[in-house]
Design a protein around this motif. Structure first.
Motif, PDB file in Angstrom:
ATOM      1  N   ALA A 263      -2.777   5.058  -5.914  1.00 56.18           N
ATOM      2  CA  ALA A 263      -1.611   4.482  -5.234  1.00 56.18           C
ATOM      3  C   ALA A 263      -1.903   4.303  -3.744  1.00 56.18           C
ATOM      4  O   ALA A 263      -1.654   3.227  -3.176  1.00 56.18           O
ATOM      5  CB  ALA A 263      -0.388   5.372  -5.442  1.00 56.18           C
ATOM      6  N   HIS A 264      -2.449   5.348  -3.106  1.00 54.87           N
ATOM      7  CA  HIS A 264      -2.813   5.274  -1.684  1.00 54.87           C
ATOM      8  C   HIS A 264      -3.748   4.106  -1.430  1.00 54.87           C
ATOM      9  O   HIS A 264      -3.558   3.314  -0.505  1.00 54.87           O
ATOM     10  CB  HIS A 264      -3.530   6.566  -1.250  1.00 54.87           C
ATOM     11  CG  HIS A 264      -2.599   7.576  -0.653  1.00 54.87           C
ATOM     12  ND1 HIS A 264      -1.973   7.366   0.557  1.00 54.87           N
ATOM     13  CD2 HIS A 264      -2.213   8.789  -1.095  1.00 54.87           C
ATOM     14  CE1 HIS A 264      -1.218   8.421   0.812  1.00 54.87           C
ATOM     15  NE2 HIS A 264      -1.335   9.291  -0.165  1.00 54.87           N
ATOM     16  N   GLU A 265      -4.783   3.992  -2.260  1.00 54.03           N
ATOM     17  CA  GLU A 265      -5.803   2.960  -2.047  1.00 54.03           C
ATOM     18  C   GLU A 265      -5.230   1.557  -2.230  1.00 54.03           C
ATOM     19  O   GLU A 265      -5.529   0.648  -1.462  1.00 54.03           O
ATOM     20  CB  GLU A 265      -6.980   3.182  -3.006  1.00 54.03           C
ATOM     21  CG  GLU A 265      -7.797   4.400  -2.642  1.00 54.03           C
ATOM     22  CD  GLU A 265      -8.985   4.624  -3.562  1.00 54.03           C
ATOM     23  OE1 GLU A 265      -9.617   5.680  -3.445  1.00 54.03           O
ATOM     24  OE2 GLU A 265      -9.276   3.747  -4.405  1.00 54.03           O
ATOM     25  N   VAL A 266      -4.403   1.388  -3.262  1.00 47.86           N
ATOM     26  CA  VAL A 266      -3.827   0.064  -3.525  1.00 47.86           C
ATOM     27  C   VAL A 266      -2.897  -0.334  -2.370  1.00 47.86           C
ATOM     28  O   VAL A 266      -2.928  -1.478  -1.891  1.00 47.86           O
ATOM     29  CB  VAL A 266      -3.071   0.044  -4.879  1.00 47.86           C
ATOM     30  CG1 VAL A 266      -2.316  -1.262  -5.064  1.00 47.86           C
ATOM     31  CG2 VAL A 266      -4.046   0.276  -6.034  1.00 47.86           C
ATOM     32  N   LEU A 267      -2.094   0.620  -1.917  1.00 48.70           N
ATOM     33  CA  LEU A 267      -1.156   0.307  -0.832  1.00 48.70           C
ATOM     34  C   LEU A 267      -1.907   0.038   0.478  1.00 48.70           C
ATOM     35  O   LEU A 267      -1.530  -0.874   1.236  1.00 48.70           O
ATOM     36  CB  LEU A 267      -0.141   1.444  -0.665  1.00 48.70           C
ATOM     37  CG  LEU A 267       0.814   1.629  -1.865  1.00 48.70           C
ATOM     38  CD1 LEU A 267       1.664   2.874  -1.689  1.00 48.70           C
ATOM     39  CD2 LEU A 267       1.696   0.393  -2.083  1.00 48.70           C
ATOM     40  N   ALA A 268      -2.977   0.792   0.731  1.00 51.05           N
ATOM     41  CA  ALA A 268      -3.781   0.564   1.946  1.00 51.05           C
ATOM     42  C   ALA A 268      -4.445  -0.820   1.888  1.00 51.05           C
ATOM     43  O   ALA A 268      -4.502  -1.537   2.895  1.00 51.05           O
ATOM     44  CB  ALA A 268      -4.835   1.656   2.089  1.00 51.05           C
ATOM     45  N   PHE A 269      -4.919  -1.199   0.693  1.00 45.89           N
ATOM     46  CA  PHE A 269      -5.522  -2.524   0.472  1.00 45.89           C
ATOM     47  C   PHE A 269      -4.485  -3.623   0.766  1.00 45.89           C
ATOM     48  O   PHE A 269      -4.760  -4.585   1.492  1.00 45.89           O
ATOM     49  CB  PHE A 269      -6.012  -2.577  -0.980  1.00 45.89           C
ATOM     50  CG  PHE A 269      -6.436  -3.919  -1.501  1.00 45.89           C
ATOM     51  CD1 PHE A 269      -7.608  -4.541  -1.033  1.00 45.89           C
ATOM     52  CD2 PHE A 269      -5.706  -4.553  -2.504  1.00 45.89           C
ATOM     53  CE1 PHE A 269      -8.012  -5.773  -1.543  1.00 45.89           C
ATOM     54  CE2 PHE A 269      -6.103  -5.772  -3.022  1.00 45.89           C
ATOM     55  CZ  PHE A 269      -7.258  -6.385  -2.541  1.00 45.89           C
ATOM     56  N   ALA A 270      -3.280  -3.454   0.232  1.00 39.14           N
ATOM     57  CA  ALA A 270      -2.227  -4.456   0.450  1.00 39.14           C
ATOM     58  C   ALA A 270      -1.840  -4.524   1.921  1.00 39.14           C
ATOM     59  O   ALA A 270      -1.652  -5.613   2.482  1.00 39.14           O
ATOM     60  CB  ALA A 270      -1.004  -4.109  -0.397  1.00 39.14           C
ATOM     61  N   GLU A 271      -1.751  -3.376   2.561  1.00 37.18           N
ATOM     62  CA  GLU A 271      -1.371  -3.338   3.970  1.00 37.18           C
ATOM     63  C   GLU A 271      -2.425  -4.025   4.833  1.00 37.18           C
ATOM     64  O   GLU A 271      -2.095  -4.795   5.746  1.00 37.18           O
ATOM     65  CB  GLU A 271      -1.180  -1.877   4.406  1.00 37.18           C
ATOM     66  CG  GLU A 271      -0.225  -1.734   5.559  1.00 37.18           C
ATOM     67  CD  GLU A 271       0.103  -0.280   5.851  1.00 37.18           C
ATOM     68  OE1 GLU A 271      -0.668   0.618   5.412  1.00 37.18           O
ATOM     69  OE2 GLU A 271       1.127  -0.046   6.500  1.00 37.18           O
ATOM     70  N   ALA A 272      -3.690  -3.762   4.520  1.00 37.02           N
ATOM     71  CA  ALA A 272      -4.781  -4.381   5.295  1.00 37.02           C
ATOM     72  C   ALA A 272      -4.785  -5.901   5.117  1.00 37.02           C
ATOM     73  O   ALA A 272      -5.063  -6.639   6.061  1.00 37.02           O
ATOM     74  CB  ALA A 272      -6.121  -3.792   4.863  1.00 37.02           C
ATOM     75  N   ARG A 273      -4.452  -6.372   3.928  1.00 37.51           N
ATOM     76  CA  ARG A 273      -4.488  -7.819   3.634  1.00 37.51           C
ATOM     77  C   ARG A 273      -3.263  -8.552   4.166  1.00 37.51           C
ATOM     78  O   ARG A 273      -3.337  -9.654   4.652  1.00 37.51           O
ATOM     79  CB  ARG A 273      -4.529  -8.073   2.114  1.00 37.51           C
ATOM     80  CG  ARG A 273      -5.780  -7.665   1.460  1.00 37.51           C
ATOM     81  CD  ARG A 273      -6.822  -8.796   1.497  1.00 37.51           C
ATOM     82  NE  ARG A 273      -8.126  -8.211   1.326  1.00 37.51           N
ATOM     83  CZ  ARG A 273      -9.183  -8.487   2.068  1.00 37.51           C
ATOM     84  NH1 ARG A 273      -9.093  -9.373   3.037  1.00 37.51           N
ATOM     85  NH2 ARG A 273     -10.324  -7.907   1.859  1.00 37.51           N
ATOM     86  N   PHE A 274      -2.101  -7.928   3.975  1.00 37.88           N
ATOM     87  CA  PHE A 274      -0.836  -8.671   4.207  1.00 37.88           C
ATOM     88  C   PHE A 274       0.005  -8.068   5.309  1.00 37.88           C
ATOM     89  O   PHE A 274       1.146  -8.484   5.514  1.00 37.88           O
ATOM     90  CB  PHE A 274      -0.011  -8.727   2.910  1.00 37.88           C
ATOM     91  CG  PHE A 274      -0.826  -9.046   1.698  1.00 37.88           C
ATOM     92  CD1 PHE A 274      -1.421 -10.293   1.552  1.00 37.88           C
ATOM     93  CD2 PHE A 274      -1.014  -8.105   0.695  1.00 37.88           C
ATOM     94  CE1 PHE A 274      -2.173 -10.589   0.433  1.00 37.88           C
ATOM     95  CE2 PHE A 274      -1.769  -8.394  -0.419  1.00 37.88           C
ATOM     96  CZ  PHE A 274      -2.361  -9.644  -0.549  1.00 37.88           C
ATOM     97  N   GLY A 275      -0.482  -7.050   5.995  1.00 32.54           N
ATOM     98  CA  GLY A 275       0.278  -6.457   7.109  1.00 32.54           C
ATOM     99  C   GLY A 275       1.298  -5.515   6.593  1.00 32.54           C
ATOM    100  O   GLY A 275       2.415  -5.484   6.995  1.00 32.54           O
TER     101      GLY A 275
END
Ligand code: FO1
Length: 308
Positions: free
Chosen positions: A296-308
């Protein structure tokens, strides 16, 4: 304003429930809503059974039988044995404790509550704070066609016949009406996640509801692959992909299936999803609770890095 402010997860049963559990450790109830498949729902022995809603609810509550993948931990099946002895159709096992959920749901529906309200009451009763939204109010049952038996209800295919037979088609019967709560959650969403659930019988029954795909398409959307190294983490998905798409199962096949809807896709290390521009490779098999929270942490960090 962050992409993690209002996350909506589209989910089926066990794989989705485990990912949801991980997400719930990172995001509070105000930032995370799960929209749950109702295509598996059916009436059995006069009771309204909602397997995916219950799997999500029990998993969030820490009450799920993790090894079996459905129902409650510490369950017994004495009522089930009596029902079988009384000559009732016992293909679907309702545990003694689980029966309370089905009785309560059926009674609340009979009193006139909507499934959305009933789900909120049951979840509160289990101590679940995060919002679980059934995708539909009205039944929209998934129906499966095999060469050998023709069209049959989903649970007949999956449980009674153990997904045996030559799969020909998957269809969603009934009105394609999402609930107003689902449409509202998607409208307000800052990020939509597609759980590592079966695309045909868990996620598509939600995406094909009127207005849902269009709303998801307007949002950043990240999926997690339900296929690892060509095999389904659980259930008959790999065989379904072969039968329905005519290709071998892979994370890439699933990404292609979701097509332009996906802005990012999360796959097992070494797997590929060439049809998706942004891919996160990590370990996606959730063996224990720590795995769920890490993913969950990794997926959310990935989304945050891509889409702000
Ligand atoms: N799956 C089975 O394979 N056999 C069962 O007897 C069974 C009973 C059952 C009872 C309550 C419930 O919430 C789920 C149950 N499931 C059972 C699981 C269910 O059929 C499927 O796993 C889901 O519909 C797929 O997500």
């Amino acid at each position: 304003m962050s992409v993690l402010d209002r996350v909506v997860l589209l989910s089926g049963g066990v794989g989705g429930a485990r990912f949801l559990d991980g997400l719930s450790k990172v995001l509070g109830p105000e930032s995370l809503t799960a929209v749950v498949n109702t295509g598996d729902d059916f009436e059995h022995l006069g009771l309204y059974i909602a397997p995916d809603l219950d799997t999500c609810m029990y998993t969030l509550a820490g009450l799920a039988d993790e090894a079996r993948g459905w129902g409650l931990a510490g369950e017994t099946f004495r009522a089930h044995e009596r029902l079988a002895a009384l000559g009732e159709d016992a293909f679907f096992m309702l545990g003694d404790l689980d029966l309370a959920t089905h009785l309560a749901r059926t009674e609340k529906l009979r009193r006139g509550l909507r499934l959305t309200e009933v789900t909120a009451e049951l979840a509160a009763g289990c101590g679940v704070a995060h919002r679980l939204l059934p995708a539909t109010e009205e039944a929209r049952p998934t129906r499966i066609t095999t060469l050998e038996r023709g069209e049959e209800p989903f649970q007949d295919w999956l449980v009674r016949h153990r997904a045996q037979g030559t799969l020909r088609a998957v269809r969603y019967a009934g009105p394609d009406e999402p609930t107003p709560e689902v449409l509202d959650a998607l409208e307000r969403a800052t990020l939509v996640l597609l759980a590592p659930s079966n695309p045909y019988v868990s996620i598509d029954p939600i995406l094909t509801l009127r207005g849902v795909r269009e709303r998801v398409a307007e949002k950043p959307c990240v999926g997690v692959s339900p296929i690892v190294s060509g095999r389904a983490v659980k259930g008959p998905l790999a065989e379904m992909i072969r039968a329905l798409e005519g290709v071998e199962a892979s994370a890439g096949t699933v990404a292609t299936h979701y097509g332009a809807l996906l802005d990012g896709f999360v796959v097992e290390r070494g797997d590929e999803a060439p049809s998706c521009a942004h891919v996160l490779e990590t370990s996606i098999v959730m063996k224990d609770r720590a795995d769920r929270a890490r993913l969950a942490h990794e997926v959310l960090a990935f989304a945050e890095a891509r889409f702000g």
